[in-house]
Design an enzyme around this catalytic site. Structure first.
Site, PDB file in Angstrom:
ATOM      1  N   ASP A 213       0.868  -1.166   0.000  1.00  0.00           N
ATOM      2  CA  ASP A 213       0.000   0.000   0.000  1.00  0.00           C
ATOM      3  C   ASP A 213       0.914   1.226   0.000  1.00  0.00           C
ATOM      4  O   ASP A 213       1.504   1.576   1.020  1.00  0.00           O
ATOM      5  CB  ASP A 213      -0.892  -0.048   1.247  1.00  0.00           C
ATOM      6  CG  ASP A 213      -1.661   1.241   1.465  1.00  0.00           C
ATOM      7  OD1 ASP A 213      -1.417   2.228   0.738  1.00  0.00           O
ATOM      8  OD2 ASP A 213      -2.496   1.274   2.387  1.00  0.00           O
ATOM      9  N   GLN A 216       1.067   6.418   1.140  1.00  0.00           N
ATOM     10  CA  GLN A 216       1.851   7.448   1.830  1.00  0.00           C
ATOM     11  C   GLN A 216       3.323   7.426   1.432  1.00  0.00           C
ATOM     12  O   GLN A 216       4.129   8.138   2.027  1.00  0.00           O
ATOM     13  CB  GLN A 216       1.747   7.265   3.354  1.00  0.00           C
ATOM     14  CG  GLN A 216       0.344   7.425   3.895  1.00  0.00           C
ATOM     15  CD  GLN A 216      -0.209   8.847   3.744  1.00  0.00           C
ATOM     16  OE1 GLN A 216       0.540   9.789   3.487  1.00  0.00           O
ATOM     17  NE2 GLN A 216      -1.512   9.000   3.881  1.00  0.00           N
TER      18      GLN A 216
HETATM   19  N1  C6P Z   1      -5.115   8.072   4.189  1.00  0.00           N
HETATM   20  C1  C6P Z   1      -4.992   9.941   5.712  1.00  0.00           C
HETATM   21  O1  C6P Z   1      -5.341  11.052   6.128  1.00  0.00           O
HETATM   22  P1  C6P Z   1      -7.637   6.709  -0.585  1.00  0.00           P
HETATM   23  O2  C6P Z   1      -8.662   7.244   0.374  1.00  0.00           O
HETATM   24  O3  C6P Z   1      -8.143   5.524  -1.318  1.00  0.00           O
HETATM   25  O4  C6P Z   1      -7.012   7.738  -1.444  1.00  0.00           O
HETATM   26  O5  C6P Z   1      -6.424   6.191   0.330  1.00  0.00           O
HETATM   27  C2  C6P Z   1      -6.657   5.280   1.366  1.00  0.00           C
HETATM   28  C3  C6P Z   1      -5.411   5.046   2.124  1.00  0.00           C
HETATM   29  C4  C6P Z   1      -4.828   3.794   2.069  1.00  0.00           C
HETATM   30  N2  C6P Z   1      -3.659   3.539   2.689  1.00  0.00           N
HETATM   31  C5  C6P Z   1      -3.024   4.474   3.389  1.00  0.00           C
HETATM   32  C6  C6P Z   1      -1.710   4.146   4.028  1.00  0.00           C
HETATM   33  C7  C6P Z   1      -3.579   5.756   3.498  1.00  0.00           C
HETATM   34  O6  C6P Z   1      -2.921   6.694   4.185  1.00  0.00           O
HETATM   35  C8  C6P Z   1      -4.804   6.043   2.868  1.00  0.00           C
HETATM   36  C9  C6P Z   1      -5.463   7.383   3.023  1.00  0.00           C
HETATM   37  C10 C6P Z   1      -5.599   9.413   4.433  1.00  0.00           C
HETATM   38  O7  C6P Z   1      -4.157   9.276   6.299  1.00  0.00           O
HETATM   39  C11 C6P Z   1      -7.094   9.534   4.446  1.00  0.00           C
HETATM   40  S1  C6P Z   1      -7.852   8.467   5.634  1.00  0.00           S
END
Ligand code: C6P
Length: 420
Positions: A213, A216
């Site tokens: 994943d 980040q």
């Molecule tokens: N974290 C945060 O403020 P999306 O929503 O699909 O673009 O990403 C989801 C997601 C998946 N994995 C990790 C490690 C993430 O950090 C995130 C999204 C944001 O930390 C919004 S909750």
């Protein structure tokens, strides 16, 4: 950052002229509640440079059209721009083939795609998926849904008090029933950089594929999927200076080829009759329906923008901001950092003694400092540390030392306000 990023630190990264960068982000030049905005919520979403906004605008103004369908010029232009963005992503991730790049809405959709297509077609009751305790809900819930559908089981590798993956424990979880390892490249709640390469190596030694994943990670240092040798890599454009609603699933070609489509519709087929449908080739097999064309073109522009600055320079700049912020934080009595891994990306999670993180967020907002407060969609991490949530400042290419200082001043103000 991780093994690949370690090398980055030793490179002579060109210095980054942050004021020049900031000029590309007019949104930053505003006051919020009468104070200069310090936007430190970049892990939630980054701001967009003019080049990205302009690329989307040009698409709508000059060649808005559907793709892969029309013989007319505008459709050809839109198709070319869309496919050019795919090639830019391929280059950005150093993937071998453009067909390995599937456009999705974001990381969440990318992981759901793997769970529903690969997982549902490959896994059997009792098969195990290994995660870490650091996961975002987007890398937990899709596997739980899969478990309800197929009887697969989750195994969770623990973390230590610094918020680092306990590697020996992780290795112990890899057993004869392990079918997939799915872990964050970088934790959104703590900033921990997982040893992605070592994780992949250990899993592959046991014949287990790995999903990273990268939500980040991708904006904060070079990602090379061939060097990592991961099987799947998921990322979100909006955390990478691109529009919302566009993201990427990278998958090794042989894996994607063997996977069934997960959504049916236009563009993902070659022929359809009421008896039988023949699916399109990669990557279109996974891109049913009219996609986010403008967003994809915007993502391409964002990758050009980032490449223009250089990910090494961005990584070095953010490492310096994090170093400064960590040092300043340690000077503030009653401020406790949550997540002190040796290898961290641009995230500073913290709690203030006796003050709820939401109250911290509210006071900081009144000082023009935008952070996120709460569990950050990583509730198991909060449970591990016995806290309801943290306040989280997260940095990007356009942040400055002065903004870190504004954050620390606002924190002292919050403590004073609550009599701490
Ligand atoms: N974290 C945060 O403020 P999306 O929503 O699909 O673009 O990403 C989801 C997601 C998946 N994995 C990790 C490690 C993430 O950090 C995130 C999204 C944001 O930390 C919004 S909750």
């Amino acid at each position: 950052m991780s093994a690949i990023h370690d090398e980055v630190r030793h490179l002579q990264a060109p210095a980054l002229d942050v004021e020049t960068v900031r000029a590309d982000f007019p949104i930053l030049a505003q006051t919020v509640r009468g104070k200069p905005l310090a936007y430190l919520d970049n892990a939630a979403t980054t701001q967009k440079p003019l080049a990205v906004i302009e690329a989307e605008r040009r698409y709508y103004l000059e060649y808005n059209s559907n793709i892969h369908r029309g013989v007319h010029l505008l459709s050809q232009k839109a198709t070319d721009a869309y496919e050019a963005a795919r090639e830019k992503v391929r280059r950005f991730l150093n993937a071998r083939h453009a067909e390995e790049i599937v456009f999705v809405r974001g990381t969440t959709e990318a992981i759901n795609l793997v769970a529903q297509s690969w997982g549902r077609s490959q896994l059997k009751p009792g098969d195990e998926i290994v995660l870490s305790l650091l996961e975002h809900h987007s890398n937990i819930v899709p596997w739980q849904l899969l478990g309800q559908q197929t009887g697969t089981v989750l195994k969770v590798a623990p973390i230590n008090d610094a918020g680092e993956l306990m590697f020996e424990e992780f290795l112990r979880l890899l057993g004869p029933r392990t079918r997939l390892v799915a872990v964050a490249h970088v934790s959104n709640a703590l900033g921990t950089v997982n040893p992605a390469r070592a994780i992949v190596e250990a899993a592959h030694e046991r014949g287990v594929p790995v999903l990273l994943d990268g939500a980040q990670a991708a904006a904060h240092g070079p990602v090379d999927v061939q060097a990592l040798d991961c099987d799947f890599y998921a990322l979100s454009g909006h955390k990478l200076y691109a529009p919302t609603g566009i993201g990427v699933l990278y998958g090794k070609r042989e894996l994607l080829e063997a996977m069934p489509p997960w959504q049916g519709g236009g563009d993902m087929i070659r022929t359809v009759s009421f008896d039988k449908t023949e699916y399109n080739v990669l990557p279109h097999k996974f891109e049913a329906g009219t996609p986010n064309i403008a967003g994809t073109i915007g993502l391409g522009a964002a990758l050009d923008y980032v490449a223009g600055i250089g990910l090494e320079a961005i990584a070095a700049h953010e490492a310096e901001l994090l170093r400064h912020a960590t040092e300043e934080a340690r000077r503030i009595p009653g401020m406790r950092l949550v997540g002190t891994a040796r290898d961290k990306a641009a995230i500073l999670s913290f709690v203030l003694e006796g003050i709820h993180p939401h109250d911290v967020g509210t006071i900081l907002d009144s000082e023009g400092v935008a952070i996120r407060a709460g569990h950050h969609c990583a509730m198991p991490v909060m449970t591990r540390f016995g806290i309801p949530g943290t306040a989280r400042a997260s940095f990007a290419v356009y942040n400055t030392h002065a903004e870190v200082d504004a954050l620390m001043a606002a924190i002292r103000k919050a403590q004073k306000f609550f009599g701490r």
